[in-house]
Design a protein around this motif. Structure first.
Motif, PDB file in Angstrom:
ATOM      1  N   PHE A 371       0.820  -1.204   0.000  1.00  0.00           N
ATOM      2  CA  PHE A 371       0.000   0.000   0.000  1.00  0.00           C
ATOM      3  C   PHE A 371       0.864   1.269   0.000  1.00  0.00           C
ATOM      4  N   ALA A 372       2.037   1.189   0.627  1.00  0.00           N
ATOM      5  CA  ALA A 372       2.944   2.344   0.628  1.00  0.00           C
ATOM      6  C   ALA A 372       3.406   2.644  -0.798  1.00  0.00           C
ATOM      7  N   GLY A 373       3.728   1.584  -1.555  1.00  0.00           N
ATOM      8  CA  GLY A 373       4.141   1.757  -2.949  1.00  0.00           C
ATOM      9  C   GLY A 373       3.023   2.344  -3.792  1.00  0.00           C
ATOM     10  N   LEU A 374       1.800   1.839  -3.557  1.00  0.00           N
ATOM     11  CA  LEU A 374       0.637   2.325  -4.309  1.00  0.00           C
ATOM     12  C   LEU A 374       0.362   3.795  -3.983  1.00  0.00           C
ATOM     13  N   GLU A 385      -7.123  12.087  -4.196  1.00  0.00           N
ATOM     14  CA  GLU A 385      -8.303  11.266  -3.898  1.00  0.00           C
ATOM     15  C   GLU A 385      -7.936   9.783  -3.827  1.00  0.00           C
ATOM     16  N   LYS A 386      -7.175   9.307  -4.814  1.00  0.00           N
ATOM     17  CA  LYS A 386      -6.770   7.900  -4.841  1.00  0.00           C
ATOM     18  C   LYS A 386      -5.796   7.581  -3.694  1.00  0.00           C
ATOM     19  N   ALA A 387      -4.912   8.531  -3.407  1.00  0.00           N
ATOM     20  CA  ALA A 387      -3.957   8.330  -2.317  1.00  0.00           C
ATOM     21  C   ALA A 387      -4.693   8.188  -0.989  1.00  0.00           C
ATOM     22  N   MET A 388      -5.704   9.046  -0.785  1.00  0.00           N
ATOM     23  CA  MET A 388      -6.520   8.974   0.439  1.00  0.00           C
ATOM     24  C   MET A 388      -7.256   7.646   0.519  1.00  0.00           C
ATOM     25  N   MET A 394      -6.577   0.004   3.377  1.00  0.00           N
ATOM     26  CA  MET A 394      -5.759  -0.695   4.373  1.00  0.00           C
ATOM     27  C   MET A 394      -6.587  -1.053   5.597  1.00  0.00           C
ATOM     28  N   GLU A 395      -7.378  -0.103   6.066  1.00  0.00           N
ATOM     29  CA  GLU A 395      -8.183  -0.335   7.265  1.00  0.00           C
ATOM     30  C   GLU A 395      -9.229  -1.423   7.027  1.00  0.00           C
ATOM     31  N   PRO A 401      -2.148   1.901   8.681  1.00  0.00           N
ATOM     32  CA  PRO A 401      -1.152   2.576   7.831  1.00  0.00           C
ATOM     33  C   PRO A 401       0.079   2.964   8.647  1.00  0.00           C
ATOM     34  N   ASN A 402       1.267   2.721   8.078  1.00  0.00           N
ATOM     35  CA  ASN A 402       2.497   3.092   8.768  1.00  0.00           C
ATOM     36  C   ASN A 402       2.991   4.457   8.283  1.00  0.00           C
ATOM     37  N   ASP A 403       4.179   4.853   8.762  1.00  0.00           N
ATOM     38  CA  ASP A 403       4.690   6.176   8.428  1.00  0.00           C
ATOM     39  C   ASP A 403       4.986   6.326   6.938  1.00  0.00           C
ATOM     40  N   PHE A 404       5.342   5.205   6.258  1.00  0.00           N
ATOM     41  CA  PHE A 404       5.613   5.275   4.819  1.00  0.00           C
ATOM     42  C   PHE A 404       4.332   5.604   4.041  1.00  0.00           C
TER      43      PHE A 404
END
Length: 512
Positions: A371-374, A385-388, A394-395, A401-404
């Protein structure tokens, strides 16, 4: 079973040995073993052949080889229930099952049960017991069974001592491992290939290639020829030590000695070269590996995909992933994550989405790094919008979600000038107990700089310092940019002076 049927079709009467062989094959099956064994016993019954201890031992032996203790004990009990006397092999093979399964407590209890029925452990049994404890580094218990063997006048061989050496090596107690080797020599036993390899491996795991080399040289002096494992461990020692040149030299040495390198040897050298930044050499070695008929493993492919990430060559990364399937290798999460990362570096968010879809189709579960890469791919495409949406995805699968991940989403907000959204994500991180770092703070400060809000950027800077997070060049550049954007050149100049006082060198962004 097909072969057995052909035997019957040709009117050849199967004997007990034939049935025992069939039983052994049935027990080795991963699926439908119970049904196959039942069919075999039914055939025996029809021919009025009754299973003896050897028939049951065939079953126990097959289960013992794969460490299936419950099945081995089940068929041992059937011997007793059938009124048949178990022989020494029956007991030894159950002990072997415990050993294969790594169940040291069960092995020890079984050895004591053997004695209750006057079946004394022999050399093979002691070897199993000593090896079982050595594998978990319990050398004191291995020594206990060594002493027990001597008490019962059982002469141990080099294999028994090998287990002790391996145990001390697992503990990292190499001085004791070398003392055991000296015991082998003093007992006038011949150290074998396995003995030397254990010593080489012990030093290799400690990243001591010089000591590992000493043992290989001693091995040669005593007339024992190194094998692929010997060289492979030396290569691994240099790789762990970050010595790509040393690792590759041993690979060349293998070839000159006509010892064919295996996948692990090549893979270790490739990893060493990649870690050393010698990407072109790593790629050449990867091609040599394939041309020599050695199928690369997942680690080698991951190293090659990692090179693609550095070069932002997402197309080559996709090709390598396809090659893995052709080699009948199932890509794991590391492989998929590396390809997604390559797509992110190249700003190919759509291709990254496709990789995530393929990953799920293959049965591989995405993790935080996926998910960090995405999120990073969406950030580079400035698609807030997609990043959010990544955070919500993930949830949904139970991942925090981690810091990355947060860093990538915050970066997306910063790129679009959505400073308040970036700050809200920082607050959310804090609420969820996610570790805050200088990158995250700098990204939010950068967002406020673009929004010409030096006051908010300054607050964040002070908050960061209050959190004992050391500012870097990017943090100072963000706060300087914030002041400059708002026309506060004197405040910007003061920040530059603080930066220099902190011995942090300005970067290109600072001077701009």
């Amino acid at each position: 079973e097909s072969c057995f049927q052909r035997m019957e079709d040709q009117q050849l009467q199967p004997d007990l040995l034939s049935y025992n062989a069939l039983l052994s094959a049935c027990a080795s099956a991963d699926a439908d073993a119970a049904a196959a064994i039942r069919r075999c016993f039914e055939k025996m019954s029809k021919q009025q052949l009754f299973p003896g201890v050897s028939s049951y031992n065939s079953l126990i032996a097959s289960y013992a080889k794969t460490g299936r203790v419950e099945s081995a004990v089940l068929w041992f009990n059937k011997i007793v229930e059938g009124g048949i006397q178990p022989d020494r092999s029956s007991y030894t093979m159950v002990l072997h099952a415990y050993g294969r399964a790594g169940d040291f407590a069960g092995a020890e209890q079984w050895a004591h049960e053997m004695r209750t029925v006057s079946v004394e452990p022999q050399l093979e049994d002691y070897d199993i017991l000593m090896r079982c404890f050595a594998q978990i580094g319990a050398t004191a218990d291995s020594r206990k069974w060594q002493d027990d063997a001597r008490t019962h006048s059982v002469a141990l061989d080099a294999r028994s001592y090998n287990s002790l050496i391996d145990g001390y090596a697992t503990e990292g107690n190499l001085d004791s491992a070398e003392r055991v080797f000296a015991e082998i020599v003093s007992e006038r036993l011949e150290p074998d290939l396995w003995t030397y390899n254990t010593m080489i491996g012990a030093w290799a795991r400690q990243a001591k290639p010089a000591k590992a080399t000493e043992w290989l040289e001693r091995m040669l002096e005593e007339g024992t020829q190194p094998d692929v494992t010997s060289y492979g461990m030396l290569i691994k020692a240099h790789t762990i030590n970050g010595d790509a040149l040393g690792a590759c030299q041993w690979l060349k040495e293998m070839l000159t000695k006509s010892v064919a390198p295996n996948t692990i040897c090549y893979s270790s050298c490739i990893t060493a070269l990649v870690q050393d930044g010698k990407l072109a050499e790593a790629e050449r070695l990867f091609e040599d590996m394939i041309s020599n008929g050695i199928i690369p493993d997942e680690i080698s492919y991951n190293d090659m995909i990692g090179i693609c990430v550095r070069r932002r060559d997402f197309k080559r990364a996709q090709t390598l992933l396809a090659e893995m399937w052709q080699c009948q290798l199932t890509p794991n999460s590391l492989n998929y994550n590396a390809v997604i990362n390559a797509c992110a570096k190249a700003g190919e968010a759509g291709v990254a989405e496709q990789m995530l879809h393929r990953m799920r189709e293959s049965g591989c579960s995405p993790d935080s790094y996926t998910f960090a890469g995405l999120a990073d791919a969406y950030a580079k495409a400035s698609n807030v919008e997609k990043a959010m949406q990544v955070l919500g995805d993930m949830e949904e699968v139970g991942l925090i979600p981690n810091d990355f991940v947060y860093g990538a989403v915050i970066n997306a907000c910063a790129r679009k000038g959505q400073a308040e959204s970036a700050h809200q994500l920082l607050v959310r991180m804090r609420e969820q107990g996610v570790q805050l770092n200088v990158v995250v703070f700098s990204s939010v400060m950068n967002a406020f700089a673009k929004a010409r809000r030096p006051d908010r950027a300054q607050e964040l800077f002070e908050d960061m310092v209050g959190q004992q997070i050391q500012p870097n060049a990017f943090s100072f550049s963000a706060i300087i940019q914030a002041h400059c954007s708002a026309g506060g050149i004197q405040d910007a100049w003061a920040c530059l002076q603080k930066m220099l006082d902190a011995n942090i060198s300005p970067n290109a962004a600072t001077f701009r």
